[in-house]
Design a protein around this motif. Sequence first.
Motif, PDB file in Angstrom:
ATOM      1  N   ASP A 105       0.834  -1.210   0.000  1.00 16.85           N
ATOM      2  CA  ASP A 105       0.000   0.000   0.000  1.00 16.85           C
ATOM      3  C   ASP A 105       0.870   1.263   0.000  1.00 16.85           C
ATOM      4  OD1 ASP A 105       0.982  -0.536   2.485  1.00 16.85           O
ATOM      5  OD2 ASP A 105      -0.944  -0.392   3.546  1.00 16.85           O
ATOM      6  N   LEU A 106       1.988   1.202   0.691  1.00 15.43           N
ATOM      7  CA  LEU A 106       2.917   2.324   0.692  1.00 15.43           C
ATOM      8  C   LEU A 106       3.512   2.510  -0.715  1.00 15.43           C
ATOM      9  CD1 LEU A 106       4.193   4.386   2.614  1.00 15.43           C
ATOM     10  CD2 LEU A 106       5.985   2.710   3.104  1.00 15.43           C
ATOM     11  N   PHE A 107       3.829   1.381  -1.334  1.00 16.25           N
ATOM     12  CA  PHE A 107       4.387   1.431  -2.685  1.00 16.25           C
ATOM     13  C   PHE A 107       3.377   2.051  -3.649  1.00 16.25           C
ATOM     14  CE2 PHE A 107       5.722  -0.835  -6.701  1.00 16.25           C
ATOM     15  CZ  PHE A 107       6.857  -0.070  -6.884  1.00 16.25           C
ATOM     16  N   PRO A 120      -8.382  11.416  -7.742  1.00 17.66           N
ATOM     17  CA  PRO A 120      -9.822  11.135  -7.780  1.00 17.66           C
ATOM     18  C   PRO A 120     -10.290  10.698  -6.385  1.00 17.66           C
ATOM     19  CG  PRO A 120      -8.646   9.928  -9.489  1.00 17.66           C
ATOM     20  CD  PRO A 120      -7.613  10.531  -8.607  1.00 17.66           C
ATOM     21  N   PRO A 121     -11.586  10.806  -6.106  1.00 18.12           N
ATOM     22  CA  PRO A 121     -12.098  10.574  -4.739  1.00 18.12           C
ATOM     23  C   PRO A 121     -11.645   9.263  -4.098  1.00 18.12           C
ATOM     24  CG  PRO A 121     -13.823  11.446  -6.150  1.00 18.12           C
ATOM     25  CD  PRO A 121     -12.633  11.242  -7.027  1.00 18.12           C
ATOM     26  N   ARG A 122     -11.719   8.163  -4.862  1.00 13.51           N
ATOM     27  CA  ARG A 122     -11.347   6.871  -4.239  1.00 13.51           C
ATOM     28  C   ARG A 122      -9.858   6.827  -3.916  1.00 13.51           C
ATOM     29  NH1 ARG A 122     -13.309   2.236  -7.947  1.00 13.51           N
ATOM     30  NH2 ARG A 122     -11.948   1.039  -6.542  1.00 13.51           N
ATOM     31  N   THR A 123      -9.068   7.400  -4.831  1.00 16.21           N
ATOM     32  CA  THR A 123      -7.629   7.452  -4.594  1.00 16.21           C
ATOM     33  C   THR A 123      -7.328   8.299  -3.366  1.00 16.21           C
ATOM     34  OG1 THR A 123      -7.263   7.298  -6.972  1.00 16.21           O
ATOM     35  CG2 THR A 123      -5.405   8.056  -5.639  1.00 16.21           C
ATOM     36  N   LEU A 124      -7.989   9.451  -3.306  1.00 14.93           N
ATOM     37  CA  LEU A 124      -7.721  10.367  -2.206  1.00 14.93           C
ATOM     38  C   LEU A 124      -8.140   9.757  -0.868  1.00 14.93           C
ATOM     39  CD1 LEU A 124      -6.624  13.078  -1.315  1.00 14.93           C
ATOM     40  CD2 LEU A 124      -8.849  14.113  -1.813  1.00 14.93           C
ATOM     41  N   ALA A 125      -9.274   9.068  -0.880  1.00 12.65           N
ATOM     42  CA  ALA A 125      -9.739   8.438   0.365  1.00 12.65           C
ATOM     43  C   ALA A 125      -8.710   7.418   0.857  1.00 12.65           C
ATOM     44  CB  ALA A 125     -11.093   7.769   0.125  1.00 12.65           C
ATOM     45  N   ARG A 126      -8.172   6.654  -0.082  1.00 12.61           N
ATOM     46  CA  ARG A 126      -7.167   5.657   0.315  1.00 12.61           C
ATOM     47  C   ARG A 126      -5.880   6.342   0.791  1.00 12.61           C
ATOM     48  NH1 ARG A 126      -4.529   0.891  -3.497  1.00 12.61           N
ATOM     49  NH2 ARG A 126      -3.302  -0.080  -1.826  1.00 12.61           N
TER      50      ARG A 126
END
Lengths: 298, 690
Positions: B428-430, B659-665
């Motif tokens: 997830d960090l990668f 994008p929203p999903r990316t930002l949320a993650r």
Amino acid sequence: MTDYGHELLFGTFITPTAQPVHQAVELAVVADRAGLDLATFQDHPYLPKFHDTWTLITYAAARTSRIRLSGNVLSLPLRQPAVLARSHASLDRLTGGRIELGLGAGAFWDGIEAMGARRLTPGQAVSALGEAIRVIRAVWDADRPGPVSVHGEFYQAEGLKRGPAPAHDMSIWVGAYKPRMLRLIGRAADGVLPSLSYLEGGPGDYATINEHIDDSARESGRDPARVRRLLNINGTFSQFGRSFLNGPAEQWAEDLAGLALEHGISTFILATDDPATIEEYAAEVAPAVRELVAAERP
Amino acid sequence: MTHPVRFGALVTSVAQARRAEELGYDLVAVPHAPDDGDDWTLLTWIAGQTEKVGLVATGLDVARGEPAVLGRAAASLDLLSGGRLELALTGAHLDEVTGIVRGVLDAGETGPLRFLGEHHRVPKAQRGPLPAHRIPIWLTGNDQQSVRLAGRLADAWVADLERITADELATAYKQLEAAATEAGRDPEEIRRVLIVGPGLSPAELTALGADTFLVRAAELPGLSAWETLRDATGPIIFRPSSVRAKRRPGIDYDGVPAGLASTAVEPGDLDYARVRSTYMRGGAPGLVLRPRTTSEVVDALAFVRRHPDLPFGLRSAGHGVSGRSTNDGGIVVSLAAMTTIEVLDESRRLIRVGPGARWTDVAQAIHPYGWALSSGDYGGVGVGGLATAGGVGWLARKHGLTIDHLVAVEMVLADGSVVRASDSENADLFWAVRGAGANFGVVTSFEFEAYDVGDVGFAQLVVAADDPADLLVKWGRAIEEAPRDVSGQLIMGPPRPGQPVFAQLMAVVDNDDPETIIEQLQPIAAIAPLYQQNVVLTPYTGVISNAAEGGYHQGAGEPVSRSGLIEHLTPEFARAAVELLASGAVHWFQIRTVGGAVADVPAEQTAYAHRSANFSVIVMGSSKQRVDAAWAPLTAHFDGLYLSFETDLSPERVEDAFPPRTLARLRELKHRYDPDNLFRDNFNIKAATR
């Protein structure tokens, strides 16, 4: 046809850029290894983008083994004649005779004045250069008894100690274009060093340069052949010949041999900071010019 | 004693100087050149034939020329010798000469040097070149006036035990101290240099009270007899009060960890001019830390953590437009020294690169293997900033973004832990590092998989833009229809009255067949009449070796840059863009190609997620207000932006970038990896609240 019978020399005119720090030194090393005769550097002490030219020449001398070095040309208004004489003689001794003295009367007076030196008129600058040459030669004349004694309008050297003498008979080459300076060269200097790009009428202008020098030399009882004729040149190696010094090496050789035979020019100093160009000039052009000129000489 | 004890040797030849260097002397001092030769020439000659020993000429008469020229010569010799010069001056009017020489050497000061003394006048000299280090100025002379002058001005005072008794020396040192104190200086700042014979014992030397001994001897002695004196004092960084006076509030300067202290730069240091600003941004940071290793990065971050209220900038090569890699009064961690480039596995074309390397260096290093790695369009850009944001380069349509070839990173997290991240470790960090890396840590090494690239076609065309909107649409269409071999950019300027309107088109064709190159370029060249064309076949290095060498960044002010990603150059967008150009608010308008292989990567695979765009639009201007106003009508056409070219710090820009999903993650991960928001100064992602 003019030919003074001088041995032909080929050199580079390297930008003394202070960044990257060692670029100019590395190019001098390239020229040394490539077998060129001369590495020369312009001198504009008012511009901090450049190294101090004398310091650079000395450092480059320490990093090379065979090539001769000189200023092209050193700015007299910001350099003391006696210091020029001693520093050149010192380095000439340290290098075993690889140093020549390229000298100019000063070109960019705003910059010279900004550094704290005095602004001179063109006429004054010629006189000052003449006095400087007397001081320099007097310092070099180490075996002569008594101290240096030059009472000039611009330089007074009274009681100055002589020496050291250079390791070889060092030449004073002067950057010049105008009659007064050319006549001074005929009387007192060992070479004239103009840049082709500043000759408004192109290489043909060299005939006038020679005329002034030769007349002045004869008037003062010197053999005109004592004055070497040098020239700073620019050029581009390209596959197909397009114009003067723009073409393959063979065309360069013909162009330069033409100048040597037509005007007696015997030292061609190429302005470039490109190692490959330096190598091509040394390997392809210099020997070919020598061959062409030798074939025409009696 | 403040200064470590040093030993120098008086020499008059290069052979003696080399011998002194072999014996471990710290300095060689030329008292005078033999046969009335020139001291400076001999010293420079020695410099050219030694490697590490310090250099000084102790009898340099300032009457040798204009002091301003002497300053330049000193800077040159210091640069050429790698920072080994100390400058001893003798002669008349040394106060004025010292002022002028220092004024020339202080190249970081603004404005030309103006010095109007009684004996020397420098009306308006340019300063510089900036020497390699702060050149100490030594003064000499045993008379009270000379000693007092040294106390007031000099970095060192030199005496010769052949010309002064020990008692007189003690008196002189008292005078030196008094003069220094009167001038508001710390007397300890002034080094005490003493010329001595070879026979003195360590105790005798210590009793003399000097810290630098220049040994005069026909046969130079080894240093073993005096080694105890040197061992007693370790090397320290010494900053005179004039340097310390320029420190900024709120920084624990004396608490900089030992390993970092030797390379740290603060505002009074000579190197400050080299590190304060970036390519496009003027800065005045309070402290620049320059770690050389991962563990020094850990130390640097620990130091930064202790200064939570100060700006904190992270810099690789300092080219960034958006990146806050300099600041005012804060801390900068510069990774410029971490420049390793190594091949890890030739069969996999796997390379490991430090964050401070520049892309031109990477290209040069891997070219011999027949490989390349698309980066940006300029070789002076550093690896770290670009490879944590995206990387829209000359081969993007064929090979994707730079981050698309990243296979692993080593990074230091906010808590100081060092982790490895890849698809299989800390995945997830990668994911986050590839597009939003600046929010998560300091990448200390990147592992990339390069690819084979032969010679490429590089075209630079100038075309008429009499109908600029039409030109934009046609160029966009030609690019979208072009094979993936073709990547490139379009640059237009504001229209100028009375001058023909033109556009610059550049393209790289990743193909080594000249006929194919021409064939692929033809539709692009055909969109408008050509004013100029230049197409060359060149290795990729020939495209990216466009960085200035040497020198340092001297950006000033704040750049104003806006970014938008767009799928197609529609007539509506083109009309809006032409109006923007006509407004005169921007001086730079550039469209780079993305799409192709960039769009092959699924949007959820990396934090850089706007994969469908075919073009990246960039404008730059000088007034933020005017640029924003002129840019506003274009924004409706965009889907996202590329952070590296955006300077607007509004929080909405973060939402545009991700994008929203990316930002949320990303916000979830920010909460996990950097809950205290250490990495905060560039498009800050707010940690998710729990």
